[in-house]
Design a protein around this motif. Structure first.
Motif, PDB file in Angstrom:
ATOM      1  N   VAL A   1      -8.244  -8.014  -6.679  1.00 12.51           N
ATOM      2  CA  VAL A   1      -8.000  -7.292  -5.436  1.00 12.51           C
ATOM      3  C   VAL A   1      -7.181  -8.199  -4.521  1.00 12.51           C
ATOM      4  O   VAL A   1      -7.617  -9.287  -4.156  1.00 12.51           O
ATOM      5  CB  VAL A   1      -9.326  -6.880  -4.759  1.00 12.51           C
ATOM      6  N   LEU A   2      -5.977  -7.742  -4.170  1.00 11.40           N
ATOM      7  CA  LEU A   2      -5.094  -8.530  -3.313  1.00 11.40           C
ATOM      8  C   LEU A   2      -5.296  -8.206  -1.837  1.00 11.40           C
ATOM      9  O   LEU A   2      -5.169  -9.076  -0.984  1.00 11.40           O
ATOM     10  CB  LEU A   2      -3.631  -8.282  -3.702  1.00 11.40           C
ATOM     11  N   LYS A   3      -5.596  -6.930  -1.550  1.00  8.55           N
ATOM     12  CA  LYS A   3      -5.788  -6.501  -0.166  1.00  8.55           C
ATOM     13  C   LYS A   3      -6.687  -5.271  -0.157  1.00  8.55           C
ATOM     14  O   LYS A   3      -6.465  -4.335  -0.921  1.00  8.55           O
ATOM     15  CB  LYS A   3      -4.437  -6.167   0.469  1.00  8.55           C
ATOM     16  N   GLU A   4      -7.694  -5.291   0.693  1.00 13.75           N
ATOM     17  CA  GLU A   4      -8.591  -4.138   0.812  1.00 13.75           C
ATOM     18  C   GLU A   4      -8.168  -3.283   1.989  1.00 13.75           C
ATOM     19  O   GLU A   4      -7.754  -3.789   3.024  1.00 13.75           O
ATOM     20  CB  GLU A   4     -10.029  -4.612   1.008  1.00 13.75           C
ATOM     21  N   ASN A   5      -8.284  -1.959   1.821  1.00 12.50           N
ATOM     22  CA  ASN A   5      -7.965  -1.014   2.886  1.00 12.50           C
ATOM     23  C   ASN A   5      -9.262  -0.497   3.506  1.00 12.50           C
ATOM     24  O   ASN A   5     -10.306  -0.461   2.842  1.00 12.50           O
ATOM     25  CB  ASN A   5      -7.161   0.173   2.346  1.00 12.50           C
ATOM     26  N   ALA A   6      -9.197  -0.048   4.745  1.00 13.67           N
ATOM     27  CA  ALA A   6     -10.375   0.464   5.457  1.00 13.67           C
ATOM     28  C   ALA A   6     -10.970   1.686   4.766  1.00 13.67           C
ATOM     29  O   ALA A   6     -12.177   1.919   4.829  1.00 13.67           O
ATOM     30  CB  ALA A   6     -10.012   0.801   6.905  1.00 13.67           C
ATOM     31  N   ASP A   7     -10.134   2.474   4.069  1.00 15.57           N
ATOM     32  CA  ASP A   7     -10.628   3.700   3.408  1.00 15.57           C
ATOM     33  C   ASP A   7     -11.259   3.444   2.032  1.00 15.57           C
ATOM     34  O   ASP A   7     -11.629   4.372   1.329  1.00 15.57           O
ATOM     35  CB  ASP A   7      -9.503   4.717   3.284  1.00 15.57           C
ATOM     36  N   GLY A   8     -11.370   2.184   1.634  1.00 18.57           N
ATOM     37  CA  GLY A   8     -11.956   1.844   0.338  1.00 18.57           C
ATOM     38  C   GLY A   8     -10.934   1.617  -0.746  1.00 18.57           C
ATOM     39  O   GLY A   8     -11.257   1.088  -1.809  1.00 18.57           O
ATOM     40  N   GLY A   9      -9.704   2.021  -0.506  1.00 17.60           N
ATOM     41  CA  GLY A   9      -8.630   1.768  -1.461  1.00 17.60           C
ATOM     42  C   GLY A   9      -8.236   0.300  -1.420  1.00 17.60           C
ATOM     43  O   GLY A   9      -8.782  -0.490  -0.647  1.00 17.60           O
ATOM     44  N   ALA A  10      -7.275  -0.076  -2.234  1.00 17.82           N
ATOM     45  CA  ALA A  10      -6.876  -1.484  -2.271  1.00 17.82           C
ATOM     46  C   ALA A  10      -5.517  -1.647  -2.945  1.00 17.82           C
ATOM     47  O   ALA A  10      -5.042  -0.752  -3.651  1.00 17.82           O
ATOM     48  CB  ALA A  10      -7.914  -2.298  -3.028  1.00 17.82           C
ATOM     49  N   ILE A  11      -4.941  -2.798  -2.705  1.00 17.12           N
ATOM     50  CA  ILE A  11      -3.776  -3.260  -3.475  1.00 17.12           C
ATOM     51  C   ILE A  11      -4.374  -4.187  -4.524  1.00 17.12           C
ATOM     52  O   ILE A  11      -5.092  -5.136  -4.188  1.00 17.12           O
ATOM     53  CB  ILE A  11      -2.765  -4.033  -2.600  1.00 17.12           C
ATOM     54  N   VAL A  12      -4.101  -3.896  -5.801  1.00 18.44           N
ATOM     55  CA  VAL A  12      -4.678  -4.683  -6.885  1.00 18.44           C
ATOM     56  C   VAL A  12      -3.590  -5.182  -7.823  1.00 18.44           C
ATOM     57  O   VAL A  12      -2.480  -4.647  -7.857  1.00 18.44           O
ATOM     58  CB  VAL A  12      -5.726  -3.866  -7.684  1.00 18.44           C
ATOM     59  N   GLN A  13      -3.954  -6.193  -8.592  1.00 16.46           N
ATOM     60  CA  GLN A  13      -3.065  -6.750  -9.613  1.00 16.46           C
ATOM     61  C   GLN A  13      -3.818  -6.746 -10.934  1.00 16.46           C
ATOM     62  O   GLN A  13      -4.978  -7.161 -10.999  1.00 16.46           O
ATOM     63  CB  GLN A  13      -2.663  -8.170  -9.246  1.00 16.46           C
TER      64      GLN A  13
END
Length: 194
Positions: A138-150
């Motif tokens: 997980v590179l970055k977590e979003n407030a809505d539970g989504g994320a930027i992942v690798q």
């Protein structure tokens, strides 16, 4: 998913039986053409080149075999074998051959030729908690539970399949060739069902 001929090849390796295989000709130094070629081989081992994964095992099966045509050992991708026939003849014992040492060097060469692809995705909360598989960073977590992942995958085809498998719950951010291929495939699918 296991390659089509894996069990047949495994039985031949364990029984020390020679094989005739239909395989891309580029791997045989005695044949300069393109396409596929029937080859007589002596299988010495099956090896699995996997990627580091937390929850699943992913990777590719390879067959280490002695090619009777060019009289040398080769590392053959099992999924590229189109047809296989088990012969009655046994493999020739080669006491000087060390499968572990051979595979260590062959693996280094495979990694130089085909380094893993790092896939960067924006995923929804649904995909993040239920659909992602493998070793996901997980590179970055979003407030809505989504994320930027690798996610690291073994090939371009694997990257495309991985992204398509997540459907609308993922957007490919990088690499661009995967993003373009996923978009083209999604468009073609939409036209079929349009």
């Amino acid at each position: 998913m296991e390659p089509t001929h894996l069990e047949t090849i495994r039985a031949a390796v364990l029984g020390s039986y020679q094989l005739d295989i239909l395989y891309p000709s580029s791997s045989c130094s005695k044949f300069t053409g393109t396409g596929v070629l029937w080859r007589r081989i002596e299988p010495y081992g099956l090896v699995f080149k996997g990627l580091s994964r937390r929850h699943i095992r992913t990777g590719r099966w390879y067959l280490v075999a002695f090619c009777q045509c060019c009289q040398s050992f080769h590392t053959l991708r099992v999924s590229d074998i189109e047809q296989v026939y088990v012969r009655e003849e046994l493999t020739t014992p080669r006491p000087d051959f060390d499968l572990h040492a051979y595979w260590r060097e062959a693996r280094k060469q495979l990694e130089k030729q085909h380094p893993p692809i790092s896939l960067k995705l924006h995923v929804t909360a649904n995909a993040r908690y239920s659909a992602l598989h493998g070793d996901v960073n997980v590179l970055k977590e979003n407030a809505d539970g989504g994320a930027i992942v690798q996610v690291n995958v073994e090939s371009l085809d694997d990257a495309i399949s991985y992204a398509l498998g997540l459907g609308a719950d993922a957007t490919v951010l990088e690499p661009s060739q995967v993003r373009v291929a996923v978009a083209a495939t999604a468009h073609a699918i939409a036209e079929i069902y349009g």
